[in-house]
Scaffold this active site. Structure first.
Site, PDB file in Angstrom:
ATOM      1  CD  GLU A 168      -1.251   0.210   3.690  1.00 54.93           C
ATOM      2  OE1 GLU A 168      -1.987   1.201   3.745  1.00 54.93           O
ATOM      3  OE2 GLU A 168      -1.255  -0.688   4.537  1.00 54.93           O
TER       4      GLU A 168
ATOM      5  CG  HIS B 183       2.824  -0.673  12.460  1.00 56.25           C
ATOM      6  ND1 HIS B 183       2.820  -1.727  13.339  1.00 56.25           N
ATOM      7  CD2 HIS B 183       1.826  -0.915  11.594  1.00 56.25           C
ATOM      8  CE1 HIS B 183       1.852  -2.570  13.019  1.00 56.25           C
ATOM      9  NE2 HIS B 183       1.234  -2.099  11.952  1.00 56.25           N
TER      10      HIS B 183
END
Length: 86
Positions: free
Chosen positions: A46, A83
């Site tokens: 993404e 992350h």
């Protein structure tokens, strides 16, 4: 395709070499997939937004993401642990 790591992402990669061989295999699999097609394939690629615009992310697992960018057909890995905190 040339593959390069930032200093931080290289430390992440070495951490996996020493601490989690299973996830290291997953990271290597993702890198191979990115070399074949940077924007499609495994790991749910993404595009990132806001201050990380221009970068892409793929899931290593629920905790870790592989963050990278493609420049002149070269792969630059930004991070591969946690992350997007960095």
């Amino acid at each position: 395709m040339k593959i390069a790591f930032t200093e931080l992402s290289w430390h992440d990669y070495l951490w996996f070499q020493q601490n989690d061989k299973k996830l290291l295999k997953r990271i290597n699999l993702l890198i191979k997939a990115i070399a074949r097609d940077p924007f499609d394939g495994i790991g749910k690629p993404e595009p990132l937004k806001a201050n990380l615009s221009g970068y892409w992310s793929r899931r290593i697992n629920s905790e870790h993401r592989l963050v990278y960018t493609i420049a002149d057909r070269d792969l630059l890995i930004i991070s591969c642990r946690f992350h997007y905190q960095r």
